[in-house]
Scaffold this active site. Structure first.
Site, PDB file in Angstrom:
ATOM      1  N   HIS A  48      19.076 -36.449  73.365  1.00  0.00           N
ATOM      2  CA  HIS A  48      17.810 -35.782  73.067  1.00  0.00           C
ATOM      3  C   HIS A  48      17.120 -35.324  74.348  1.00  0.00           C
ATOM      4  O   HIS A  48      16.648 -34.188  74.439  1.00  0.00           O
ATOM      5  CB  HIS A  48      16.894 -36.730  72.296  1.00  0.00           C
ATOM      6  CG  HIS A  48      17.370 -37.011  70.904  1.00  0.00           C
ATOM      7  ND1 HIS A  48      16.576 -37.610  69.944  1.00  0.00           N
ATOM      8  CD2 HIS A  48      18.554 -36.775  70.291  1.00  0.00           C
ATOM      9  CE1 HIS A  48      17.252 -37.729  68.809  1.00  0.00           C
ATOM     10  NE2 HIS A  48      18.461 -37.229  69.005  1.00  0.00           N
TER      11      HIS A  48
ATOM     12  N   SER B  63      21.818 -33.036  67.667  1.00  0.00           N
ATOM     13  CA  SER B  63      20.449 -33.315  68.116  1.00  0.00           C
ATOM     14  C   SER B  63      20.174 -32.805  69.522  1.00  0.00           C
ATOM     15  O   SER B  63      19.058 -32.345  69.810  1.00  0.00           O
ATOM     16  CB  SER B  63      20.177 -34.818  68.048  1.00  0.00           C
ATOM     17  OG  SER B  63      20.338 -35.302  66.730  1.00  0.00           O
TER      18      SER B  63
END
Length: 305
Positions: free
Chosen positions: A256, A209
């Site tokens: 993230h 991610s």
């Protein structure tokens, strides 16, 4: 191989305005399904990011570059370049395919070997596993990298790989293979480093991610440079950030955010670096971000040991 519309052997010659979609908007002469506002500086046909070849002024289409149109030189004397200055590859999505393959292969190994494999390569500061302390702080910094290729569930890897294909493929074509891989790995490491720095030391983290969010950030910079409509990308990014910070999803928001910030910084360097200093600035910024990753890792390790 089918002949591309608008090629030198196609009735639609270089002087034509090119195809348009149902709304009357220009579309790439080689990819009619892609809207674009950029035209070749020589033949004026509309071209998408995948077909853009950086020129001294603006961008040229692959046909004009191949033919050496107006240059007085044979086609072999002109080296096709992407928007960011990378070499134009025969398969512009090859690196993306390889990255997807590596992630899938690692997931298969996880399923076959179970937690003992995952626990050896996922990311955490330090934790007691199998009767011994393990983690980055215990002299295992490779976990910052290996965690990028592990996933916690079918849903996890499915969403990451779909995002990698949809966003990574066009970005690879626009940047070139080497710059794209530098962006992917540096963004992923930045996400891992921020997780290591801010998360609880015994909190495991894994997944691509951070690198995917880095691709999001770089894509936003590229779309703004090309003056594309950014609303779809912004909407998708907002949705992802809502999930990131929603309770109950058990998402490592640090990865993230770290990947996203690194992707924006690297993306800006990739597409806005002046031509004469392009490679130096692009890879220099990559080195600076890696330096930040190293410093953050050393600081957190000193706190935990």
């Amino acid at each position: 191989m089918d002949q591309a519309p608008g090629s030198p052997r196609d009735p639609q010659g270089p002087g034509d305005q090119g195809p348009r979609d149902a709304k009357g908007l220009p579309t790439c002469y080689r990819h009619p399904d892609r809207e674009t506002g950029v035209r070749c500086t020589r033949c004026e046909r509309p071209i998408c990011p995948e077909c853009m070849v950086s020129a001294s002024v603006g961008f040229q289409c692959p046909d004009c570059v191949r033919d050496g149109s107006g240059t007085g030189h044979p086609a072999s004397a002109t080296q096709p370049r992407t928007l960011a200055g990378g070499a134009v590859a025969a398969d512009p999505r090859l690196a993306t395919k390889v990255l997807i393959g590596v992630n899938l292969a690692a997931f298969v190994v996880q399923l076959a070997l179970g937690d003992r494999f995952t626990d050896s390569f996922d990311l955490f500061g330090r934790a007691l596993l199998s009767g011994e302390m393990q983690g980055v702080a215990e002299g295992q910094p490779y976990r910052l990298l290996t965690a990028m290729f592990l996933h916690g569930s079918y849903i996890h890897i499915m969403f990451n790989m779909l995002s990698l294909w949809w966003i990574g493929g066009p970005l690879e074509a626009a940047l070139g293979r080497a710059r794209y891989l530098a962006l992917y790995f540096v963004s992923g490491l930045a996400g891992s480093a921020l997780s290591y720095l801010l998360a609880a030391p015994n909190q495991p983290s894994l997944g691509a991610s951070g690198a995917i969010f880095g691709l999001f950030g770089a894509t936003a910079v590229l779309m703004r440079r090309l003056k594309y409509d950014m609303r779809p990308l912004i909407a998708l990014l907002v949705i992802n950030l809502i999930f990131t910070f929603s309770p109950g999803f058990n998402i490592a928001w640090q990865a993230h955010i770290g990947g996203l910030v690194a992707g924006v910084v690297l993306g800006y360097a990739m597409v806005h670096a002046p031509r004469e200093w392009r490679a130096l600035i692009q890879y220099g910024v990559c080195a600076l971000v890696l330096l930040v990753v190293v410093v953050a890792t050393l600081v957190r390790t000193a706190q935990l040991t």
